[in-house]
Design an enzyme around this catalytic site. Structure first.
Site, PDB file in Angstrom:
ATOM      1  N   LYS A  79      44.992  17.492  -4.683  1.00  0.00           N
ATOM      2  CA  LYS A  79      44.602  18.401  -5.773  1.00  0.00           C
ATOM      3  C   LYS A  79      45.788  18.610  -6.711  1.00  0.00           C
ATOM      4  O   LYS A  79      46.921  18.786  -6.249  1.00  0.00           O
ATOM      5  CB  LYS A  79      44.143  19.735  -5.179  1.00  0.00           C
ATOM      6  CG  LYS A  79      43.616  20.723  -6.223  1.00  0.00           C
ATOM      7  CD  LYS A  79      43.096  21.994  -5.559  1.00  0.00           C
ATOM      8  CE  LYS A  79      42.538  22.987  -6.569  1.00  0.00           C
ATOM      9  NZ  LYS A  79      42.044  24.228  -5.919  1.00  0.00           N
ATOM     10  N   SER A 154      37.250  25.704  -6.836  1.00  0.00           N
ATOM     11  CA  SER A 154      38.006  25.004  -7.851  1.00  0.00           C
ATOM     12  C   SER A 154      38.439  23.602  -7.441  1.00  0.00           C
ATOM     13  O   SER A 154      38.789  22.797  -8.291  1.00  0.00           O
ATOM     14  CB  SER A 154      39.255  25.818  -8.201  1.00  0.00           C
ATOM     15  OG  SER A 154      40.102  25.921  -7.058  1.00  0.00           O
ATOM     16  N   SER A 178      37.596  28.015  -2.589  1.00  0.00           N
ATOM     17  CA  SER A 178      37.700  26.742  -3.316  1.00  0.00           C
ATOM     18  C   SER A 178      37.806  25.480  -2.480  1.00  0.00           C
ATOM     19  O   SER A 178      37.838  24.381  -3.033  1.00  0.00           O
ATOM     20  CB  SER A 178      38.887  26.788  -4.264  1.00  0.00           C
ATOM     21  OG  SER A 178      38.543  27.535  -5.394  1.00  0.00           O
TER      22      SER A 178
END
Ligand code: GLN
Length: 481
Positions: A79, A154, A178
């Site tokens: 990420k 997210s 998330s």
């Protein structure tokens, strides 16, 4: 070799048997990324040179007959909120465009030392603020299982990359859901380790008392392997725990019979999609058949979790994001006449609407006249929410709940209504506030073929029991790999 069915486990055995090479695995994944990424938008940047250098190192070890480390040659995606030396780190924001961290975060260093091949950086909501990946400054990610739908957020890019076989596993972060929510939306496994279990050194902070790093994988066993590598004390993160790290993979062999599974009534109220309710009930039946004892429990303060989370998370974010000022990182506005003009213009041009909204909310909650009414009160309610879980864990070993109230929604469906978007975090934020561990495991799909996830929550630092239950849930599903 079929990368669609490739897991950490099967990749390791294939490499150990000489049936494939780390270089071949990396190249096959880069081909898949070239084919899929234009429609999914999961990867923001690729670290091909670094990945192929590492793959060559692993192949040389294999050729020399050296023992291979646990993630040898496994292609992973990261990420884009984690610092990887020499690779861009945007956090999904324009304000960090062009920023290259000069160091590796602890998890990155640990994964590479364990032999992992890091393919590139993954799209996410700006500064990890969001539940749909529509808040990224680099465009939304699409759900590989239904391209008109969001992958969740997210960590949308991290979930989508695993679902579309653009990585064997990925790292995401979870502040209020998330990892668990996008895992549920994309039909993959996602794990939130206990707060303090995994070092946050090198993570671009959103809300420091809530932020955690965890893996997305295709199987529960792979999640156990990833956690073992990532977990453990780190002197570079003052909140990282010295609690011993068990052998999570070995523990999976202990049967679940006799474990007590709590079902919190507050997680099955109004607003829960009937297909999700039915899927969770079916999962509970399967656990009962496996010998678990199912018990009703109550977490009475659950209804305060969303307001509490959105006060604490925005307050901490407003403080953490003060560092993006045009002086130290990334973007700098031209034509500023004074220092405060430089701050104002940089932040106005660099931050998106959701980030600005949260900085405003958080600054307000922390301001002198309102601190006691909002931030302090929220911290007190956080203690009550934590006590709810501690009381429940006196009677049960894990909790089983839905991850989300609805299946993945369509792109654009909630993006104009921030409150509707916040309310969809109802089943994930309480565990974040309490610091306990949690994970999302795919169960059956909706009639329309959309994935449903079941959430398993465990005691502080008892990921091992949570993983065992997750493994039993996975074993009772029709085989997809
Ligand atoms: N959806 C939640 C939020 O927008 C959680 C985000 C997260 O876990 N990073 O804050």
């Amino acid at each position: 070799m079929n990368i669609e069915t490739l897991t950490i486990d099967s990749a390791s055995s294939a490499l150990a048997a000489g049936a494939t090479s780390a270089t071949a695995l990396a190249e096959a994944h880069y081909e898949k990324i070239a084919a899929e990424n234009p429609k999914i938008n999961a990867y923001l940047s690729l670290s091909r040179d670094r990945a192929l250098r590492q793959a060559a190192r692993i192949d040389a070890m294999a050729a020399a007959g050296d023992p291979l480390p646990p993630l040898a040659g496994v292609p992973l995606g990261i990420k884009d909120v984690l610092a990887m030396q020499g690779a861009p780190a945007t956090a999904g924001s324009k304000i960090l465009e062009g920023y290259m961290p000069p160091y590796d975060g602890t998890v990155i260093a640990r994964l590479e030392a364990a032999g992992a091949v890091l393919l590139g950086k993954l799209n996410c909501d700006e500064f990890a603020m969001g539940s749909s990946n529509e808040n990224s400054a680099y465009g939304p990610v699409r759900n590989p299982r239904a391209l008109d739908r969001v992958p969740g957020g997210s960590s949308g890019g991290s979930a989508a990359a695993v679902a579309a076989n653009m990585a064997v596993a990925t790292l995401g972060t979870d502040t209020g859901g998330s990892i668990r929510q996008p895992a549920a939306f994309c039909g993959v496994v996602g794990m939130l380790p206990t707060y303090g279990r995994v070092s946050r050194y090198g993570l671009i902070a959103f809300a420091s008392s809530l932020d955690r790093i965890g893996p997305f994988t295709k199987t529960v066993r792979d999640a156990a392997t990833m956690l073992k590598v990532m977990a453990g004390h780190d002197p570079l993160d003052a909140t990282s725990s010295r609690a011993p790290v068990p052998d999570y993979v070995a523990e999976l062999a202990t049967p679940v019979a006799g474990l007590r599974v709590g079902v919190p009534e507050e997680y099955f109220g109004e607003g829960l999609d009937p297909e999700i309710r039915a899927a969770i009930e079916e999962t509970l039946d399967q656990l009962r058949k496996a010998g678990c004892v199912i018990k009703k429990v109550s977490l009475p303060h659950t209804r305060y979790a969303i307001p509490t989370y959105y006060v604490i998370a925005t307050a901490e974010a407003s403080s953490n994001l003060a560092r993006f000022d045009g002086v130290r990182y990334g973007l700098r506005a031209n034509e500023a006449s004074t220092l405060s003009d430089l701050y104002r213009k940089t932040r106005d041009a660099g931050f998106g609407a959701e980030v600005k909204r949260r900085i405003l909310l958080g600054t307000y909650a922390l301001s002198a006249g309102y601190y006691d009414a909002y931030y302090k009160k929220a911290q007190q309610v956080r203690t009550l929410l934590t006590r709810d879980f501690l009381a429940a864990f006196n009677d049960v070993d894990v909790l089983v709940t839905p991850v989300t109230p609805t299946p993945p929604f369509k792109l654009g469906e909630k993006s104009d209504d921030p409150v509707a978007m916040y309310l969809a975090d109802i089943y994930s934020v309480a565990a974040s506030l309490a610091g306990i561990c949690g994970m999302s495991v795919p169960c059956r799909n909706t009639a329309a073929g959309l994935p449903i996830g079941v959430q398993i929550l465990g005691r502080h630092f008892d990921e091992a029991t949570m993983l065992r239950v997750a493994n039993a849930v996975e074993a009772s599903q029709p085989k997809t790999l």
